[in-house]
Design a protein around this motif. Structure first.
Motif, short mmCIF file in Angstrom:
data_model
loop_
_atom_site.label_atom_id
_atom_site.label_comp_id
_atom_site.label_asym_id
_atom_site.label_seq_id
_atom_site.Cartn_x
_atom_site.Cartn_y
_atom_site.Cartn_z
N ALA A 32 106.26 81.64 92.75
CA ALA A 32 106.79 82.55 91.75
C ALA A 32 108.20 82.15 91.32
O ALA A 32 108.96 81.57 92.10
CB ALA A 32 106.83 83.97 92.29
N GLY A 34 111.51 83.95 88.86
CA GLY A 34 111.85 85.24 88.27
C GLY A 34 113.31 85.39 87.96
O GLY A 34 114.13 84.49 88.24
N TRP A 35 113.62 86.52 87.35
CA TRP A 35 114.99 86.88 87.02
C TRP A 35 115.31 88.25 87.60
O TRP A 35 114.49 89.18 87.53
CB TRP A 35 115.17 86.93 85.50
CG TRP A 35 115.06 85.59 84.85
CD1 TRP A 35 113.95 85.01 84.31
CD2 TRP A 35 116.12 84.65 84.68
NE1 TRP A 35 114.25 83.77 83.83
CE2 TRP A 35 115.58 83.52 84.03
CE3 TRP A 35 117.48 84.64 85.00
CZ2 TRP A 35 116.34 82.39 83.70
CZ3 TRP A 35 118.24 83.53 84.68
CH2 TRP A 35 117.67 82.43 84.03
N LEU A 46 115.07 93.70 90.15
CA LEU A 46 114.13 92.82 89.45
C LEU A 46 114.15 93.08 87.95
O LEU A 46 114.21 94.23 87.52
CB LEU A 46 112.72 93.06 90.00
CG LEU A 46 111.59 92.27 89.36
CD1 LEU A 46 110.57 91.86 90.42
CD2 LEU A 46 110.89 93.04 88.27
N ALA A 48 112.13 90.45 85.81
CA ALA A 48 110.80 89.95 85.50
C ALA A 48 110.46 88.80 86.43
O ALA A 48 111.35 88.07 86.87
CB ALA A 48 110.71 89.48 84.05
N THR A 49 109.17 88.66 86.73
CA THR A 49 108.70 87.53 87.52
C THR A 49 107.48 86.92 86.86
O THR A 49 106.78 87.58 86.07
CB THR A 49 108.33 87.93 88.95
OG1 THR A 49 107.26 88.89 88.90
CG2 THR A 49 109.52 88.51 89.70
N GLN A 51 104.18 84.19 88.02
CA GLN A 51 103.52 83.38 89.03
C GLN A 51 103.20 82.00 88.45
O GLN A 51 103.24 81.79 87.24
CB GLN A 51 102.24 84.08 89.49
CG GLN A 51 102.45 85.49 90.01
CD GLN A 51 103.30 85.52 91.26
OE1 GLN A 51 103.15 84.68 92.14
NE2 GLN A 51 104.19 86.49 91.35
N THR A 56 102.54 87.77 84.87
CA THR A 56 103.91 88.26 84.74
C THR A 56 104.04 89.71 85.22
O THR A 56 103.06 90.46 85.26
CB THR A 56 104.39 88.18 83.28
OG1 THR A 56 103.49 88.95 82.46
CG2 THR A 56 104.41 86.74 82.78
N ASN A 57 105.27 90.06 85.55
CA ASN A 57 105.59 91.41 85.97
C ASN A 57 106.98 91.74 85.43
O ASN A 57 107.88 90.90 85.50
CB ASN A 57 105.59 91.53 87.49
CG ASN A 57 105.91 92.93 87.96
OD1 ASN A 57 105.32 93.89 87.50
ND2 ASN A 57 106.84 93.06 88.90
N TYR A 58 107.13 92.95 84.87
CA TYR A 58 108.40 93.34 84.27
C TYR A 58 108.89 94.68 84.79
O TYR A 58 108.09 95.57 85.10
CB TYR A 58 108.26 93.47 82.74
CG TYR A 58 107.96 92.20 82.00
CD1 TYR A 58 106.65 91.81 81.75
CD2 TYR A 58 109.00 91.37 81.55
CE1 TYR A 58 106.37 90.64 81.07
CE2 TYR A 58 108.72 90.20 80.88
CZ TYR A 58 107.41 89.84 80.63
OH TYR A 58 107.14 88.67 79.96
N ILE A 68 109.25 86.70 79.82
CA ILE A 68 109.47 85.61 80.76
C ILE A 68 108.40 84.56 80.55
O ILE A 68 107.23 84.88 80.26
CB ILE A 68 109.47 86.13 82.22
CG1 ILE A 68 109.93 85.03 83.19
CG2 ILE A 68 108.11 86.69 82.62
CD1 ILE A 68 110.19 85.53 84.60
N CYS A 94 118.58 83.75 88.66
CA CYS A 94 117.26 83.12 88.71
C CYS A 94 116.82 83.03 90.17
O CYS A 94 117.65 82.80 91.07
CB CYS A 94 117.36 81.74 88.09
SG CYS A 94 115.86 80.76 88.19
#
Length: 120
Positions: A32, A34-35, A46, A48-49, A51, A56-58, A68, A94
């Motif tokens: 993964a 992310g930011w 968190l 966003a990430t 994989q 994605t996940n926000y 992202i 990051c």
């Protein structure tokens, strides 16, 4: 493994910025990326990430405004930030979950952070 960020700066409310983060070093694989952001007096949280396969996940606060993406060939992750608000002001970090050898353990790596300031 080193993460080098770029793209922060000062922007007016409603403006856009694009952050980039490239991973360097003896990298065998990155899971993964992310930011995360940290505002003064607050904990890092968190943003966003993404994989390796693209899932994605926000954070709820950025859904619909931030995007992202990543380039696996370049070990680089991007964060397109649109419709920026003063409450987005923070240092953006990051993060990468990576391993340096086949079958080796995954470790979490962090960049040095880049300042994003949104003026009202």
């Amino acid at each position: 493994v080193q993460l080098v960020e770029s793209g922060g700066g000062l922007v007016q409310t409603g403006g856009s910025l694009r952050l980039s983060c490239a991973a360097f070093g003896s990298i065998f694989g990155i899971n993964a990326m992310g930011w995360f952001c940290q505002a003064p007096g607050k904990q890092r949280e968190l943003v966003a990430t993404i994989q390796s396969g693209g899932t994605t996940n926000y954070a709820d606060s950025v859904k619909g405004r931030f995007t992202i993406s990543r380039d696996n060939a370049k070990n680089t992750v991007y964060l397109q930030m649109n419709s920026l608000k003063p409450e987005d002001t923070a240092v953006y970090y990051c993060n990468a979950i990576a391993t340096t050898e086949s079958g080796g353990p995954m470790y979490s790596y962090w960049g040095q952070g880049t300042q994003v300031t949104v003026s009202s």
